[in-house]
Design an enzyme around this catalytic site. Sequence first.
Site, PDB file in Angstrom:
ATOM      1  N   THR A  29      32.173  43.122  -0.029  1.00  0.00           N
ATOM      2  CA  THR A  29      32.794  42.175  -0.813  1.00  0.00           C
ATOM      3  C   THR A  29      33.624  41.506  -0.070  1.00  0.00           C
ATOM      4  O   THR A  29      33.639  39.932  -0.274  1.00  0.00           O
ATOM      5  CB  THR A  29      33.629  42.936  -1.961  1.00  0.00           C
ATOM      6  OG1 THR A  29      32.705  43.637  -2.720  1.00  0.00           O
ATOM      7  CG2 THR A  29      34.264  42.009  -2.574  1.00  0.00           C
ATOM      8  N   TYR A  43      30.413  38.957  -8.670  1.00  0.00           N
ATOM      9  CA  TYR A  43      30.106  38.040  -7.478  1.00  0.00           C
ATOM     10  C   TYR A  43      28.984  38.845  -6.605  1.00  0.00           C
ATOM     11  O   TYR A  43      28.469  39.913  -7.182  1.00  0.00           O
ATOM     12  CB  TYR A  43      31.333  38.154  -6.509  1.00  0.00           C
ATOM     13  CG  TYR A  43      31.838  39.577  -6.249  1.00  0.00           C
ATOM     14  CD1 TYR A  43      32.829  40.351  -6.992  1.00  0.00           C
ATOM     15  CD2 TYR A  43      31.183  40.284  -5.102  1.00  0.00           C
ATOM     16  CE1 TYR A  43      33.127  41.501  -6.747  1.00  0.00           C
ATOM     17  CE2 TYR A  43      31.756  41.417  -4.782  1.00  0.00           C
ATOM     18  CZ  TYR A  43      32.454  42.048  -5.485  1.00  0.00           C
ATOM     19  OH  TYR A  43      32.793  43.440  -5.308  1.00  0.00           O
ATOM     20  N   SER A  76      27.452  48.037   0.563  1.00  0.00           N
ATOM     21  CA  SER A  76      27.513  49.135   1.383  1.00  0.00           C
ATOM     22  C   SER A  76      27.036  50.542   0.525  1.00  0.00           C
ATOM     23  O   SER A  76      26.490  51.516   1.115  1.00  0.00           O
ATOM     24  CB  SER A  76      29.179  49.580   1.614  1.00  0.00           C
ATOM     25  OG  SER A  76      29.841  49.979   0.459  1.00  0.00           O
ATOM     26  N   THR A 109      33.438  48.615   0.220  1.00  0.00           N
ATOM     27  CA  THR A 109      34.392  49.361  -0.244  1.00  0.00           C
ATOM     28  C   THR A 109      33.721  50.606  -0.617  1.00  0.00           C
ATOM     29  O   THR A 109      34.207  51.763  -0.576  1.00  0.00           O
ATOM     30  CB  THR A 109      35.433  48.839  -0.944  1.00  0.00           C
ATOM     31  OG1 THR A 109      35.095  48.478  -2.139  1.00  0.00           O
ATOM     32  CG2 THR A 109      36.210  47.844  -0.321  1.00  0.00           C
ATOM     33  N   ASP A 110      32.524  50.578  -1.335  1.00  0.00           N
ATOM     34  CA  ASP A 110      31.943  51.577  -1.970  1.00  0.00           C
ATOM     35  C   ASP A 110      31.633  53.020  -1.080  1.00  0.00           C
ATOM     36  O   ASP A 110      31.749  53.965  -1.555  1.00  0.00           O
ATOM     37  CB  ASP A 110      30.651  51.138  -2.650  1.00  0.00           C
ATOM     38  CG  ASP A 110      30.603  50.376  -3.724  1.00  0.00           C
ATOM     39  OD1 ASP A 110      31.878  50.246  -3.973  1.00  0.00           O
ATOM     40  OD2 ASP A 110      29.744  50.064  -4.537  1.00  0.00           O
ATOM     41  N   LYS A 182      38.038  55.623  -1.731  1.00  0.00           N
ATOM     42  CA  LYS A 182      38.208  54.667  -2.856  1.00  0.00           C
ATOM     43  C   LYS A 182      38.592  55.414  -3.987  1.00  0.00           C
ATOM     44  O   LYS A 182      37.787  56.384  -4.319  1.00  0.00           O
ATOM     45  CB  LYS A 182      37.071  53.815  -3.010  1.00  0.00           C
ATOM     46  CG  LYS A 182      37.091  52.707  -3.893  1.00  0.00           C
ATOM     47  CD  LYS A 182      35.946  51.933  -3.965  1.00  0.00           C
ATOM     48  CE  LYS A 182      35.823  50.689  -4.784  1.00  0.00           C
ATOM     49  NZ  LYS A 182      34.568  49.808  -4.532  1.00  0.00           N
ATOM     50  N   GLU A 302      37.055  81.180  -6.453  1.00  0.00           N
ATOM     51  CA  GLU A 302      35.917  80.991  -7.420  1.00  0.00           C
ATOM     52  C   GLU A 302      34.839  81.563  -7.424  1.00  0.00           C
ATOM     53  O   GLU A 302      33.970  82.107  -8.413  1.00  0.00           O
ATOM     54  CB  GLU A 302      35.768  79.761  -8.005  1.00  0.00           C
ATOM     55  CG  GLU A 302      36.911  78.753  -8.557  1.00  0.00           C
ATOM     56  CD  GLU A 302      37.277  79.130 -10.190  1.00  0.00           C
ATOM     57  OE1 GLU A 302      38.373  78.982 -10.486  1.00  0.00           O
ATOM     58  OE2 GLU A 302      36.131  79.819 -10.573  1.00  0.00           O
TER      59      GLU A 302
END
Length: 345
Positions: A29, A43, A76, A109-110, A182, A302
């Site tokens: 971006t 965009y 990305s 950013t992904d 993120k 767990e």
Amino acid sequence: MALALCTALGAFGQTTTKANVVVLATGGTIAGAGASAANSATYQAAKVPVEKLIAGVPELADIANVRGEQVFQIASESFTNEKLITLGKRVAALAKDPGVDGIVITHGTDTLEETSFFLTLVVHTDKPIVVVGSMRPGTAMSADGTLNLYDAVVVAADKESRGKGVLIAMNDDILSGRDAGKRINIKTNAFGSQWGALGSVVEGKTYWFRAPVKRHTMASEFDIEKIDTLPMVSIVYGSGEMGTAMAEAAGKAGAKAIIHAGTGNGSVPNYEVETLRKLRADGVQIVRSARVPDGFVLRNSEQPDDKYDWVVAHDLNPQKAKILAALALTRTSDTKELQRIFWTY
Ligand code: DGL
């Protein structure tokens, strides 16, 4: 004579030579373009070339001598292991260059968090490597990319940034490439870490408050110069009624490890346990992570990890655990060694 010396040394006795910073552009971006200034979320990513990104922030010249290289021009989410390795090798080569003082990587950013973690694990340098993106394209009102890029170059030019591992510069924060990610998908304060920021950048100055304690860069046992491929690792997302098909399919597809993104503290449904144990018996490593963003998975809590010969991802989220598992498997297939690696990095 005295005046000349003073000029050459600068008013406070420091040299006036600026740091040499290379900007490696990969897309995202920060290189995006929208149809109008009102399009902050709609965009096309990966459109603007690196020269234009740098020209868009003339103030960079006040901080450092900056030059750019266009390594990729992609969104990305389309990063692959091959692209990670190509980028890592380029970063390592530049870091060896005595004429390079710092490196900035512009990135979508992904998957910025995967790339940052990968680089901090495989690039042997203490020079600043700073990964930066933006949540809005440069064409949008209140675009964040120019200031993020300015901050990233400030951090990359700062000698105090050395030895802190790969860093992320977003929204005035300086974050650890190891554990930041993120956390919001439509706001400019998108990135953070449960362990907090390392520092901040304000008006072209860095303010440091913490340093990472986990091994990285110069202290890492992983070296990009010895890595040409990565094994396949799959993430299986935990939920109620998750079934066993995804884990079985990952095994059939050749995954060498499965990251179980479990509910809660890495919980595994009773019907899934047998499937994962069978996959383990077939040689697939099982790593328990969690879909819960914060906290860390406790070993033998767990699930009886010792008994099942499984690994826990500690505080690493599933996508970071996938990066570390893939790198670890380039060095060992011993479960105890894998667990040591997850405690260490
Ligand atoms: N397509 C996403 C990417 O390239 C856009 C998100 C962004 O870069 O902020 O990561």
